[in-house]
Design a protein around this motif. Structure first.
Motif, PDB file in Angstrom:
ATOM      1  N   HIS A 197      35.408  12.005  -6.754  1.00 54.63           N
ATOM      2  CA  HIS A 197      36.369  13.106  -6.791  1.00 54.63           C
ATOM      3  C   HIS A 197      37.747  12.467  -6.803  1.00 54.63           C
ATOM      4  N   ALA A 198      38.414  12.511  -7.943  1.00 56.26           N
ATOM      5  CA  ALA A 198      39.716  11.846  -8.101  1.00 56.26           C
ATOM      6  C   ALA A 198      40.850  12.824  -7.849  1.00 56.26           C
ATOM      7  N   GLN A 199      41.792  12.408  -7.020  1.00 57.77           N
ATOM      8  CA  GLN A 199      42.999  13.197  -6.860  1.00 57.77           C
ATOM      9  C   GLN A 199      43.701  13.251  -8.220  1.00 57.77           C
ATOM     10  N   ILE A 200      44.352  14.368  -8.502  1.00 59.09           N
ATOM     11  CA  ILE A 200      45.028  14.555  -9.796  1.00 59.09           C
ATOM     12  C   ILE A 200      45.896  13.343 -10.136  1.00 59.09           C
ATOM     13  N   SER A 201      46.601  12.810  -9.150  1.00 60.97           N
ATOM     14  CA  SER A 201      47.504  11.684  -9.389  1.00 60.97           C
ATOM     15  C   SER A 201      46.770  10.411  -9.805  1.00 60.97           C
ATOM     16  N   ALA A 202      45.452  10.351  -9.583  1.00 65.53           N
ATOM     17  CA  ALA A 202      44.681   9.148  -9.904  1.00 65.53           C
ATOM     18  C   ALA A 202      43.792   9.311 -11.131  1.00 65.53           C
ATOM     19  N   VAL A 203      43.783  10.479 -11.745  1.00 64.81           N
ATOM     20  CA  VAL A 203      42.883  10.728 -12.877  1.00 64.81           C
ATOM     21  C   VAL A 203      43.114   9.731 -14.009  1.00 64.81           C
ATOM     22  N   SER A 204      44.369   9.490 -14.393  1.00 67.82           N
ATOM     23  CA  SER A 204      44.624   8.572 -15.513  1.00 67.82           C
ATOM     24  C   SER A 204      44.145   7.162 -15.187  1.00 67.82           C
ATOM     25  N   TYR A 205      44.275   6.753 -13.935  1.00 59.64           N
ATOM     26  CA  TYR A 205      43.776   5.435 -13.504  1.00 59.64           C
ATOM     27  C   TYR A 205      42.265   5.339 -13.729  1.00 59.64           C
ATOM     28  N   TYR A 206      41.530   6.350 -13.283  1.00 61.32           N
ATOM     29  CA  TYR A 206      40.069   6.312 -13.422  1.00 61.32           C
ATOM     30  C   TYR A 206      39.640   6.472 -14.882  1.00 61.32           C
ATOM     31  N   LEU A 207      40.407   7.210 -15.684  1.00 58.56           N
ATOM     32  CA  LEU A 207      40.101   7.292 -17.119  1.00 58.56           C
ATOM     33  C   LEU A 207      40.181   5.903 -17.749  1.00 58.56           C
ATOM     34  N   LYS A 208      41.214   5.137 -17.405  1.00 61.82           N
ATOM     35  CA  LYS A 208      41.365   3.769 -17.932  1.00 61.82           C
ATOM     36  C   LYS A 208      40.232   2.869 -17.474  1.00 61.82           C
ATOM     37  N   ALA A 209      39.661   3.171 -16.306  1.00 60.30           N
ATOM     38  CA  ALA A 209      38.562   2.368 -15.765  1.00 60.30           C
ATOM     39  C   ALA A 209      37.209   2.764 -16.358  1.00 60.30           C
ATOM     40  N   GLY A 210      37.197   3.781 -17.244  1.00 62.96           N
ATOM     41  CA  GLY A 210      35.958   4.163 -17.917  1.00 62.96           C
ATOM     42  C   GLY A 210      35.306   5.433 -17.417  1.00 62.96           C
ATOM     43  N   PHE A 211      35.896   6.099 -16.434  1.00 67.42           N
ATOM     44  CA  PHE A 211      35.348   7.358 -15.938  1.00 67.42           C
ATOM     45  C   PHE A 211      35.735   8.486 -16.889  1.00 67.42           C
ATOM     46  N   GLN A 212      34.976   9.583 -16.829  1.00 67.47           N
ATOM     47  CA  GLN A 212      35.260  10.767 -17.633  1.00 67.47           C
ATOM     48  C   GLN A 212      35.338  11.968 -16.712  1.00 67.47           C
ATOM     49  N   THR A 213      36.281  12.890 -16.987  1.00 67.17           N
ATOM     50  CA  THR A 213      36.374  14.104 -16.172  1.00 67.17           C
ATOM     51  C   THR A 213      35.266  15.069 -16.585  1.00 67.17           C
ATOM     52  N   GLU A 214      34.839  15.858 -15.600  1.00 70.57           N
ATOM     53  CA  GLU A 214      33.867  16.925 -15.854  1.00 70.57           C
ATOM     54  C   GLU A 214      34.367  18.190 -15.193  1.00 70.57           C
ATOM     55  N   GLY A 215      34.409  19.283 -15.942  1.00 78.80           N
ATOM     56  CA  GLY A 215      34.768  20.571 -15.371  1.00 78.80           C
ATOM     57  C   GLY A 215      36.249  20.736 -15.098  1.00 78.80           C
ATOM     58  N   HIS A 216      36.530  21.683 -14.216  1.00 80.29           N
ATOM     59  CA  HIS A 216      37.895  22.065 -13.886  1.00 80.29           C
ATOM     60  C   HIS A 216      38.321  21.410 -12.579  1.00 80.29           C
ATOM     61  N   SER A 217      39.631  21.406 -12.340  1.00 79.94           N
ATOM     62  CA  SER A 217      40.136  20.859 -11.076  1.00 79.94           C
ATOM     63  C   SER A 217      39.706  21.764  -9.925  1.00 79.94           C
ATOM     64  N   PHE A 218      39.657  21.187  -8.731  1.00 76.98           N
ATOM     65  CA  PHE A 218      39.280  21.920  -7.527  1.00 76.98           C
ATOM     66  C   PHE A 218      40.061  21.339  -6.352  1.00 76.98           C
ATOM     67  N   SER A 219      40.161  22.125  -5.305  1.00 80.82           N
ATOM     68  CA  SER A 219      40.890  21.688  -4.116  1.00 80.82           C
ATOM     69  C   SER A 219      39.908  21.112  -3.095  1.00 80.82           C
ATOM     70  N   GLU A 220      40.256  19.948  -2.575  1.00 81.81           N
ATOM     71  CA  GLU A 220      39.475  19.308  -1.525  1.00 81.81           C
ATOM     72  C   GLU A 220      40.475  18.761  -0.518  1.00 81.81           C
ATOM     73  N   ALA A 221      40.345  19.147   0.739  1.00 81.91           N
ATOM     74  CA  ALA A 221      41.272  18.746   1.803  1.00 81.91           C
ATOM     75  C   ALA A 221      42.720  19.107   1.442  1.00 81.91           C
ATOM     76  N   GLY A 222      42.875  20.233   0.700  1.00 79.61           N
ATOM     77  CA  GLY A 222      44.207  20.695   0.341  1.00 79.61           C
ATOM     78  C   GLY A 222      44.853  19.920  -0.798  1.00 79.61           C
ATOM     79  N   ILE A 223      44.082  19.064  -1.489  1.00 80.12           N
ATOM     80  CA  ILE A 223      44.608  18.247  -2.587  1.00 80.12           C
ATOM     81  C   ILE A 223      43.768  18.537  -3.834  1.00 80.12           C
TER      82      ILE A 223
END
Length: 144
Positions: A106-132
């Motif tokens: 579960h990537a915080q929005i601010s880290a999504v581009s980092y994980y995309l560069k590392a080879g991860f792919q997003t699935e679905g819509h954003s969601f709130s976890e611990a208020g983030i």
């Protein structure tokens, strides 16, 4: 010299160091409630990254019903931008990829581009976890 050690929460000395990093990053900086930050620690495999004998960052993974979940990537604010998070991620992927199980986080929005560069792919819509806001991200299985 950089060293990464793998350990369980029963290793009290290393676990105390990892909790200290996580507390500073998640509880103090991001206002994550403590009870959420330390959930499932007893079932996780933890990592500490040291440089010159000083702990700089931590992360963990645990097995869930959905696969292998990578979690709690945290590096002291003063140490960010030095590649420590990438070293932790590479080491964990090296350890969990041979399981053949689904690898996700579960990537915080601010880290999504980092994980995309590392080879991860997003699935679905954003969601709130611990208020983030977060996205579910999945690491593709090796082809071949």
């Amino acid at each position: 010299m950089i060293k990464i050690e793998k350990f369980l929460s029963t290793d009290s000395d290393r676990y105390r160091l990892a909790r200290g990093i996580r507390h500073e990053v998640f509880v103090d900086e991001q206002n994550v409630p403590e009870e959420l930050e330390y959930d499932n620690d007893e079932e996780a495999v933890n990592y500490l990254l040291y440089e010159d004998g000083l702990a700089k960052g931590t992360a963990r993974w645990r097995e869930t019903s959905a696969g292998i979940k990578l979690e709690r990537f945290a590096v002291f604010a003063s140490e960010r931008g030095k590649g420590y998070g990438t070293l932790l991620l590479e080491r964990i992927l090296e350890d969990v990829m041979p399981t053949g199980k689904r690898i996700y986080l579960h990537a915080q929005i601010s880290a999504v581009s980092y994980y995309l560069k590392a080879g991860f792919q997003t699935e679905g819509h954003s969601f709130s976890e611990a208020g983030i806001e977060h996205y579910l991200m999945v690491f593709p299985a090796p082809s071949g």
